[in-house]
Motif scaffolding. Sequence first.
Motif, PDB file in Angstrom:
ATOM      1  N   PRO A  55       7.423 -24.066 -43.606  1.00 29.29           N
ATOM      2  CA  PRO A  55       8.881 -23.919 -43.773  1.00 29.29           C
ATOM      3  C   PRO A  55       9.517 -22.970 -42.749  1.00 29.29           C
ATOM      4  O   PRO A  55      10.590 -23.262 -42.214  1.00 29.29           O
ATOM      5  N   GLU A  56       8.859 -21.853 -42.469  1.00 31.02           N
ATOM      6  CA  GLU A  56       9.413 -20.930 -41.477  1.00 31.02           C
ATOM      7  C   GLU A  56       9.388 -21.550 -40.085  1.00 31.02           C
ATOM      8  O   GLU A  56      10.335 -21.401 -39.311  1.00 31.02           O
ATOM      9  N   ALA A  57       8.312 -22.249 -39.763  1.00 27.44           N
ATOM     10  CA  ALA A  57       8.237 -22.912 -38.454  1.00 27.44           C
ATOM     11  C   ALA A  57       9.378 -23.910 -38.292  1.00 27.44           C
ATOM     12  O   ALA A  57      10.026 -23.961 -37.244  1.00 27.44           O
ATOM     13  N   LEU A  58       9.643 -24.683 -39.330  1.00 28.02           N
ATOM     14  CA  LEU A  58      10.732 -25.660 -39.269  1.00 28.02           C
ATOM     15  C   LEU A  58      12.089 -24.977 -39.146  1.00 28.02           C
ATOM     16  O   LEU A  58      12.958 -25.432 -38.404  1.00 28.02           O
ATOM     17  N   LYS A  59      12.263 -23.883 -39.854  1.00 30.94           N
ATOM     18  CA  LYS A  59      13.539 -23.161 -39.797  1.00 30.94           C
ATOM     19  C   LYS A  59      13.789 -22.613 -38.390  1.00 30.94           C
ATOM     20  O   LYS A  59      14.910 -22.665 -37.882  1.00 30.94           O
ATOM     21  N   LEU A  60      12.755 -22.093 -37.744  1.00 27.84           N
ATOM     22  CA  LEU A  60      12.904 -21.475 -36.434  1.00 27.84           C
ATOM     23  C   LEU A  60      12.906 -22.479 -35.281  1.00 27.84           C
ATOM     24  O   LEU A  60      13.263 -22.125 -34.163  1.00 27.84           O
ATOM     25  N   ALA A  61      12.497 -23.706 -35.540  1.00 30.47           N
ATOM     26  CA  ALA A  61      12.390 -24.699 -34.463  1.00 30.47           C
ATOM     27  C   ALA A  61      13.735 -25.037 -33.847  1.00 30.47           C
ATOM     28  O   ALA A  61      13.795 -25.546 -32.724  1.00 30.47           O
ATOM     29  N   ALA A  62      14.811 -24.756 -34.556  1.00 33.35           N
ATOM     30  CA  ALA A  62      16.181 -24.980 -34.061  1.00 33.35           C
ATOM     31  C   ALA A  62      16.359 -26.424 -33.617  1.00 33.35           C
ATOM     32  O   ALA A  62      16.190 -27.331 -34.411  1.00 33.35           O
ATOM     33  N   ASP A  63      16.661 -26.641 -32.358  1.00 37.68           N
ATOM     34  CA  ASP A  63      16.930 -27.983 -31.845  1.00 37.68           C
ATOM     35  C   ASP A  63      15.777 -28.562 -31.043  1.00 37.68           C
ATOM     36  O   ASP A  63      15.964 -29.516 -30.298  1.00 37.68           O
ATOM     37  N   GLU A  64      14.606 -28.000 -31.180  1.00 36.08           N
ATOM     38  CA  GLU A  64      13.428 -28.483 -30.463  1.00 36.08           C
ATOM     39  C   GLU A  64      12.843 -29.675 -31.225  1.00 36.08           C
ATOM     40  O   GLU A  64      12.022 -29.513 -32.121  1.00 36.08           O
ATOM     41  N   ARG A  65      13.289 -30.868 -30.866  1.00 34.25           N
ATOM     42  CA  ARG A  65      12.912 -32.069 -31.623  1.00 34.25           C
ATOM     43  C   ARG A  65      11.411 -32.291 -31.700  1.00 34.25           C
ATOM     44  O   ARG A  65      10.883 -32.615 -32.763  1.00 34.25           O
ATOM     45  N   ALA A  66      10.715 -32.144 -30.588  1.00 29.07           N
ATOM     46  CA  ALA A  66       9.263 -32.372 -30.600  1.00 29.07           C
ATOM     47  C   ALA A  66       8.569 -31.381 -31.523  1.00 29.07           C
ATOM     48  O   ALA A  66       7.639 -31.739 -32.256  1.00 29.07           O
ATOM     49  N   LEU A  67       9.024 -30.154 -31.522  1.00 34.85           N
ATOM     50  CA  LEU A  67       8.444 -29.123 -32.374  1.00 34.85           C
ATOM     51  C   LEU A  67       8.744 -29.391 -33.850  1.00 34.85           C
ATOM     52  O   LEU A  67       7.878 -29.231 -34.708  1.00 34.85           O
ATOM     53  N   ILE A  68       9.961 -29.830 -34.136  1.00 31.99           N
ATOM     54  CA  ILE A  68      10.319 -30.182 -35.508  1.00 31.99           C
ATOM     55  C   ILE A  68       9.438 -31.328 -36.004  1.00 31.99           C
ATOM     56  O   ILE A  68       8.921 -31.293 -37.128  1.00 31.99           O
ATOM     57  N   CYS A  69       9.239 -32.321 -35.178  1.00 35.94           N
ATOM     58  CA  CYS A  69       8.396 -33.464 -35.559  1.00 35.94           C
ATOM     59  C   CYS A  69       6.957 -33.018 -35.799  1.00 35.94           C
ATOM     60  O   CYS A  69       6.343 -33.402 -36.797  1.00 35.94           O
ATOM     61  N   ARG A  70       6.430 -32.199 -34.885  1.00 36.22           N
ATOM     62  CA  ARG A  70       5.049 -31.709 -35.026  1.00 36.22           C
ATOM     63  C   ARG A  70       4.884 -30.897 -36.311  1.00 36.22           C
ATOM     64  O   ARG A  70       3.891 -31.056 -37.034  1.00 36.22           O
ATOM     65  N   ALA A  71       5.852 -30.038 -36.591  1.00 34.78           N
ATOM     66  CA  ALA A  71       5.777 -29.215 -37.801  1.00 34.78           C
ATOM     67  C   ALA A  71       5.908 -30.078 -39.061  1.00 34.78           C
ATOM     68  O   ALA A  71       5.193 -29.845 -40.044  1.00 34.78           O
ATOM     69  N   ASN A  72       6.780 -31.069 -39.046  1.00 32.14           N
ATOM     70  CA  ASN A  72       6.910 -31.960 -40.205  1.00 32.14           C
ATOM     71  C   ASN A  72       5.627 -32.736 -40.457  1.00 32.14           C
ATOM     72  O   ASN A  72       5.220 -32.927 -41.601  1.00 32.14           O
ATOM     73  N   ILE A  73       4.982 -33.183 -39.407  1.00 32.56           N
ATOM     74  CA  ILE A  73       3.725 -33.924 -39.563  1.00 32.56           C
ATOM     75  C   ILE A  73       2.633 -33.007 -40.104  1.00 32.56           C
ATOM     76  O   ILE A  73       1.888 -33.379 -41.015  1.00 32.56           O
TER      77      ILE A  73
END
Length: 103
Positions: A55-73
Amino acid sequence: AQAEWAIHHYEAAIALNARAVALAGEGPFKAELLTRRGEMLLETGQITPSLAVWPEALKLAADERALICRANIGFAQSLRLADRFAEANAAPARTRLTRRSGR
């Protein structure tokens, strides 16, 4: 941390990552470190600690789409291993929405 991971010193790699997370400022770089931490914890079978990271990783990912996708997976993988299937099934949908929305 990555060098230690590469030579199978998993606990040392996780400890080094924790130090880096503690030193990092808020933002995408810290999100990257947390995402890697979640992946390392997941790969070493530490499911409950990995669930706390995402959850913290997703919150901090901001607009980094690749990072958001990686964290969601990664989050979905952790949830599945914790037998939280309904939540796990929602994570890929969030990833698709992120990709489509241009976020």
